[in-house]
Design an enzyme around this catalytic site. Structure first.
Site, PDB file in Angstrom:
ATOM      1  N   LYS A  71       0.866  -1.194   0.000  1.00 47.21           N
ATOM      2  CA  LYS A  71       0.000   0.000   0.000  1.00 47.21           C
ATOM      3  C   LYS A  71       0.895   1.234   0.000  1.00 47.21           C
ATOM      4  O   LYS A  71       1.746   1.399   0.886  1.00 47.21           O
ATOM      5  CB  LYS A  71      -0.896  -0.053   1.240  1.00 47.21           C
ATOM      6  CG  LYS A  71      -2.153   0.774   1.145  1.00 47.21           C
ATOM      7  CD  LYS A  71      -3.064   0.434   2.326  1.00 47.21           C
ATOM      8  CE  LYS A  71      -4.296   1.283   2.338  1.00 47.21           C
ATOM      9  NZ  LYS A  71      -5.068   1.094   3.585  1.00 47.21           N
TER      10      LYS A  71
HETATM   11  O1  G3P Z   1      -7.782   2.085   5.281  1.00 44.70           O
HETATM   12  C1  G3P Z   1      -8.074   3.405   4.964  1.00 44.70           C
HETATM   13  C2  G3P Z   1      -9.450   3.905   5.317  1.00 44.70           C
HETATM   14  O2  G3P Z   1     -10.393   2.904   5.155  1.00 44.70           O
HETATM   15  C3  G3P Z   1      -9.547   4.701   6.578  1.00 44.70           C
HETATM   16  O3  G3P Z   1     -10.875   4.893   7.030  1.00 44.70           O
HETATM   17  O4  G3P Z   1     -12.524   5.644   8.713  1.00 44.70           O
HETATM   18  O5  G3P Z   1     -10.081   6.216   9.010  1.00 44.70           O
HETATM   19  O6  G3P Z   1     -11.434   7.329   7.259  1.00 44.70           O
HETATM   20  P1  G3P Z   1     -11.245   6.081   8.052  1.00 44.70           P
END
Ligand code: G3P
Length: 222
Positions: free
Chosen positions: A87
């Site tokens: 990633k």
């Molecule tokens: O893995 C990246 C993403 O899904 C993060 O989500 O909820 O931290 O915006 P969030």
């Protein structure tokens, strides 16, 4: 649409895997820190533990932000397990590194994508997945699902093989709207996946069926 789980929590990964609907896992440095996984050796071991629970792709994020650093960290991650996807953040050196990994047959997930232009660059560089963060766009009053539709439309028009991995999903409606928009993958917290099960008419209907079945059993005994 594939379902990935967006967590580094092994119990939650096992629970989603046991449900039989899991296609892969995404992690990020914040999710690893949330589980208290620190130190290089522990982090690498944790990725292998995740790969041993699931059968699909597992995204492991690099910390380096310069080309040479991303390449050496990504190669180390890719060697850990055949299911690992490197990633890489949507930055200039990240795009160069994605092209390098793509030429070497190493799978990549281009993360922190917030615009169609960024997604176009990720596809041009040969990313396996692109991760638009729809919840974080919604948080600042932009339509995250609209971005998913826009990227899907562009990729289909030019036949880019890069898969649209909708990330930063917060609720079951996000999952359904990503499916409608044609996302290839939705990476979700476990609770958003489990919330797809819920409907009050299902609960009411099941309670009635069970009550009627009990009545019938009691009557047959008489
Ligand atoms: O893995 C990246 C993403 O899904 C993060 O989500 O909820 O931290 O915006 P969030």
């Amino acid at each position: 649409m594939k379902f990935f789980i967006d967590t580094a929590n092994l119990d939650q990964i096992r629970e989603a895997q046991d449900l039989g609907v899991l296609d892969g896992v995404t992690t990020n440095p914040s999710l690893m820190a949330k589980e208290g996984i620190t130190g290089e050796a522990n982090i690498l071991k944790h990725y292998v533990d995740i790969c041993n629970i699931v059968t699909g792709d597992v995204s492991a994020e690099v910390i380096a932000t310069d080309y040479a650093g991303i390449v050496s960290e990504g190669e180390r991650l890719a060697k850990l397990h055949p299911q690992i996807v490197v990633k890489v953040p949507m930055i200039k050196d990240g795009i160069k590194a994605i092209r390098y990994f793509s030429n070497k047959g190493i799978k990549t997930n281009c993360t922190l994508v917030f615009s169609a232009g960024q997604a176009l660059l990720a596809a041009k560089a040969g990313a396996t997945y692109v991760s638009p963060f729809l919840g974080r766009l919604d948080d600042i009053n932009y339509d995250g699902v609209e971005l998913i539709s826009q990227i899907v439309h562009i990729y289909r028009m030019y036949d880019y093989p890069t898969q649209v991995l909708a990330a930063s999903i917060r609720n079951p409606l996000h999952i359904v709207r990503c499916a409608e928009a044609g996302a290839d993958v939705a990476t979700c917290p476990l609770n958003a996946i489990l919330d797809l099960l819920k409907h009050p008419l299902t609960d009411i209907g099941l309670a009635k069926f069970l009550a009627d079945a009990k009545k019938f059993q009691t009557e047959s005994v008489k």
